[in-house]
Scaffold this active site. Structure first.
Site, short mmCIF file in Angstrom:
data_model
loop_
_atom_site.label_atom_id
_atom_site.label_comp_id
_atom_site.label_asym_id
_atom_site.label_seq_id
_atom_site.Cartn_x
_atom_site.Cartn_y
_atom_site.Cartn_z
N HIS A 122 9.99 -2.87 1.37
CA HIS A 122 9.15 -4.04 1.65
C HIS A 122 9.78 -5.31 1.08
O HIS A 122 9.67 -6.38 1.68
CB HIS A 122 7.75 -3.86 1.07
CG HIS A 122 6.83 -3.08 1.93
ND1 HIS A 122 6.24 -3.61 3.07
CD2 HIS A 122 6.36 -1.82 1.82
CE1 HIS A 122 5.46 -2.69 3.62
NE2 HIS A 122 5.52 -1.59 2.89
N CYS A 180 2.42 3.62 6.69
CA CYS A 180 2.25 2.47 5.81
C CYS A 180 0.86 1.89 6.03
O CYS A 180 0.40 1.80 7.18
CB CYS A 180 3.33 1.42 6.10
SG CYS A 180 3.25 -0.02 5.04
N HIS A 224 10.17 3.45 -0.42
CA HIS A 224 9.37 2.83 0.64
C HIS A 224 8.91 1.43 0.23
O HIS A 224 9.06 0.46 0.97
CB HIS A 224 8.17 3.71 0.98
CG HIS A 224 7.25 3.12 1.99
ND1 HIS A 224 7.25 3.52 3.31
CD2 HIS A 224 6.29 2.16 1.90
CE1 HIS A 224 6.34 2.82 3.97
NE2 HIS A 224 5.73 1.99 3.12
N GLU A 225 8.36 1.33 -0.98
CA GLU A 225 7.85 0.03 -1.44
C GLU A 225 8.99 -0.96 -1.65
O GLU A 225 8.84 -2.14 -1.35
CB GLU A 225 7.03 0.19 -2.72
CG GLU A 225 5.83 1.13 -2.61
CD GLU A 225 4.95 0.93 -1.39
OE1 GLU A 225 4.87 -0.20 -0.85
OE2 GLU A 225 4.33 1.91 -0.94
#
Length: 137
Positions: free
Chosen positions: A131, A86, A127-128
């Protein structure tokens, strides 16, 4: 506008709020920031530029940048183990992702969309979206 990448773990661990049309400027900031970091990054979530909103962008083929506002995964198939890094962190970490996902989201003009994503693009989106929940990989 190109924004600095947030590396503050305490900030990144906070959950993001749904975005509204008032947050439209964040989309362009994410696009500009991703373009500036495209050699070492394929996606960004808004909290990575200091905005706790559910907005992400990702690159396809290194040149097409796709924004997603308030995305929700409505279907996921075929889990697998992988390792990711990241831009907000050093090193890489193991995680579980899904090969195929179906996502409902708003585009940059806040029009509703629903689309199936596979492979690496699906991995970037997952993945995003982590967040948004304060999950840091």
């Amino acid at each position: 506008m190109i924004k600095p990448i947030v590396k503050d773990i305490l900030f990144l661990e906070q959950k993001s709020e749904p975005a509204t049309k008032d947050d439209a400027g964040v989309i362009q900031d994410l696009i500009d920031t991703l373009k500036a970091n495209i050699n070492g990054c394929v996606g960004l979530a808004a909290n990575m530029i200091g905005v706790k909103k559910r907005i992400l962008v990702f690159a396809v083929g290194g040149s097409i940048i796709v924004p997603m506002v308030n995305p929700v995964i409505i279907k996921k198939e075929n889990p697998y183990e992988t390792e990711e890094s990241c831009l907000s962190l050093t090193g890489s970490r193991k995680t579980t992702r899904y090969e195929t996902i179906e996502v409902k989201y708003l585009d940059a003009k806040f029009n509703e969309k629903q689309q199936v994503f596979k492979g690496f693009v699906a991995q970037i989106i997952q993945h995003e979206m982590d967040h948004f929940e304060g999950i840091i990989i």
